[in-house]
Design an enzyme around this catalytic site. Sequence first.
Site, mmCIF file in Angstrom:
data_model
loop_
_atom_site.group_PDB
_atom_site.id
_atom_site.type_symbol
_atom_site.label_atom_id
_atom_site.label_comp_id
_atom_site.label_asym_id
_atom_site.label_seq_id
_atom_site.Cartn_x
_atom_site.Cartn_y
_atom_site.Cartn_z
ATOM 1 N N LYS A 3 0.274 -7.653 12.694
ATOM 2 C CA LYS A 3 -0.799 -6.776 12.216
ATOM 3 C C LYS A 3 -2.078 -7.207 12.934
ATOM 4 O O LYS A 3 -2.440 -8.387 12.914
ATOM 5 C CB LYS A 3 -0.950 -6.896 10.702
ATOM 6 C CG LYS A 3 -1.983 -5.953 10.120
ATOM 7 C CD LYS A 3 -1.995 -5.953 8.595
ATOM 8 C CE LYS A 3 -3.002 -4.931 8.087
ATOM 9 N NZ LYS A 3 -3.024 -4.833 6.618
ATOM 10 N N THR A 13 1.640 -4.286 4.297
ATOM 11 C CA THR A 13 1.508 -4.587 5.725
ATOM 12 C C THR A 13 0.940 -5.988 6.000
ATOM 13 O O THR A 13 1.106 -6.511 7.089
ATOM 14 C CB THR A 13 0.602 -3.538 6.407
ATOM 15 O OG1 THR A 13 -0.675 -3.550 5.769
ATOM 16 C CG2 THR A 13 1.206 -2.156 6.352
ATOM 17 N N ASP A 14 0.256 -6.573 4.990
ATOM 18 C CA ASP A 14 -0.431 -7.845 5.252
ATOM 19 C C ASP A 14 0.529 -8.953 5.687
ATOM 20 O O ASP A 14 0.201 -9.756 6.566
ATOM 21 C CB ASP A 14 -1.208 -8.302 4.005
ATOM 22 C CG ASP A 14 -2.485 -7.491 3.796
ATOM 23 O OD1 ASP A 14 -2.808 -6.664 4.666
ATOM 24 O OD2 ASP A 14 -3.146 -7.686 2.760
ATOM 25 N N GLU A 53 -3.566 -28.423 28.370
ATOM 26 C CA GLU A 53 -4.742 -29.265 28.090
ATOM 27 C C GLU A 53 -4.392 -30.412 27.143
ATOM 28 O O GLU A 53 -5.075 -31.417 27.083
ATOM 29 C CB GLU A 53 -5.863 -28.413 27.504
ATOM 30 C CG GLU A 53 -6.566 -27.562 28.552
ATOM 31 C CD GLU A 53 -7.787 -26.872 27.987
ATOM 32 O OE1 GLU A 53 -8.816 -27.527 27.796
ATOM 33 O OE2 GLU A 53 -7.699 -25.655 27.723
ATOM 34 N N THR A 71 0.821 -1.213 0.000
ATOM 35 C CA THR A 71 0.000 0.000 0.000
ATOM 36 C C THR A 71 0.856 1.264 0.000
ATOM 37 O O THR A 71 0.468 2.294 -0.544
ATOM 38 C CB THR A 71 -0.942 -0.015 1.216
ATOM 39 O OG1 THR A 71 -1.838 -1.105 1.060
ATOM 40 C CG2 THR A 71 -1.745 1.263 1.344
ATOM 41 N N TYR A 98 -8.023 0.971 -4.020
ATOM 42 C CA TYR A 98 -6.697 1.320 -4.517
ATOM 43 C C TYR A 98 -5.973 0.051 -4.930
ATOM 44 O O TYR A 98 -6.348 -1.055 -4.546
ATOM 45 C CB TYR A 98 -5.876 2.089 -3.479
ATOM 46 C CG TYR A 98 -5.490 1.275 -2.266
ATOM 47 C CD1 TYR A 98 -6.326 1.197 -1.152
ATOM 48 C CD2 TYR A 98 -4.301 0.567 -2.236
ATOM 49 C CE1 TYR A 98 -5.969 0.449 -0.052
ATOM 50 C CE2 TYR A 98 -3.939 -0.193 -1.125
ATOM 51 C CZ TYR A 98 -4.784 -0.253 -0.039
ATOM 52 O OH TYR A 98 -4.443 -1.000 1.045
HETATM 53 C C1 SIN Z 1 -0.987 -2.925 2.880
HETATM 54 O O1 SIN Z 1 0.096 -2.769 2.399
HETATM 55 O O2 SIN Z 1 -1.352 -2.215 3.846
HETATM 56 C C2 SIN Z 1 -1.985 -3.949 2.453
HETATM 57 C C3 SIN Z 1 -1.688 -4.573 1.157
HETATM 58 C C4 SIN Z 1 -0.389 -5.286 1.162
HETATM 59 O O3 SIN Z 1 -0.029 -5.914 2.147
HETATM 60 O O4 SIN Z 1 0.291 -5.238 0.129
#
Ligand code: SIN
Length: 369
Positions: free
Chosen positions: A207, A134-135, A324, A55, A68
């Site tokens: 995340k 971020t993923d 457990e 992103t 996007y």
């Molecule tokens: C992001 O970057 O926030 C989401 C999409 C990705 O991980 O490329």
Amino acid sequence: MSTARCVSRLLPLALMAAGVLPVMSVPAFAANTTTSAAVAPATLPRVLVLATGGTISGRASARSAIGYDAGAVTGAELIAGVPGVDRLARLRVEQIANIPSQNMNNAVWFRLAERIRQAFAHNEADAVVITHGTDTMEETAFFLDTVLDTPHPVVLTGAMRPGTAISADGPANMYEAVKVATAPQTAGRGVLVVMDDVIHAARWVSKTHTTALQTFLSRNAGPVGFVDPASVRFVTPAQQSGHLGLPADHKLPRVEIIYAHADMDGRQIDDAIRAGARGLVVAGMGDGNVSDDALSALDRAVRAGIVVVRSTRVGDGFVNRDVEVDDDQHGLVASLDLNPAKARILLQLLLADGTTAAADIQRTFAAGH
Ligand code: SIN
């Protein structure tokens, strides 16, 4: 750089972001590599920026008001839109990939690891900053932290909003990532993630929110530091994790993640055994628990020589041994703090390294503490 030159460089990007200027009219950069050495004094630290997409390299799409496409802007264009970053470091940008990080894969991981090793071995850079979606940022950070053995800073950053959004977070994150990477106190701390003014260690960061800017948390440990325009502050002592070799053939064995749920039978596990998995990570319920049927299927997996790690689908806490589930009796490994995605990576690297005994694997999972 003079204010006038800075403004003249940033103006096209600002206009592009506002939709006034078509994206193509941004000044062209060299195909894969760009350097800011021409404007940055030679006394500044050298930062190699490895751009992979996400992103932070995103651009608005027509699919909806908030739609996007990630990975649409190059790393060089990205850097050009970060005011003042060339006063922090001499930047050299290389485009390793330009993908949304849902498409991150072993090939890009190995490319990144080899390039970073080479850059430090040949004294090409003092630090590396990786721009990333971020993923899967926490997975790439953890992979690199496990295979790289260097005191040099390696920092990942990204954005939750594309550059064309109101209040895009990418430029500030990029600036702060370079600031952290060039701070003397960052050396010897392993691979870090810098997002939203916070510095996280690769082992702990996750995340945790689909859209919020404050999505990254280090839940079981807390952040290792904070960054703002004036300072880089670490709040924990420097600590580097143990390292495993990068498999020479650039191959990682198949390890599946099985997501546990109510009314669970053993079918997913038996399918994974049939598909040739060398390892299984269970995203178990609560403290890494599964149903009796699933546990019987895990016994079949262990008897077939497959290594089984119990992790949890819960975001917080440790999966401990023999609570457990009797791990000793079933021949299982407890993931402790590692979430399923990171447990999978560590298991893959251990299996690639020839470690297959559950007790040895358990010892390495515990070694990060
Ligand atoms: C992001 O970057 O926030 C989401 C999409 C990705 O991980 O490329």
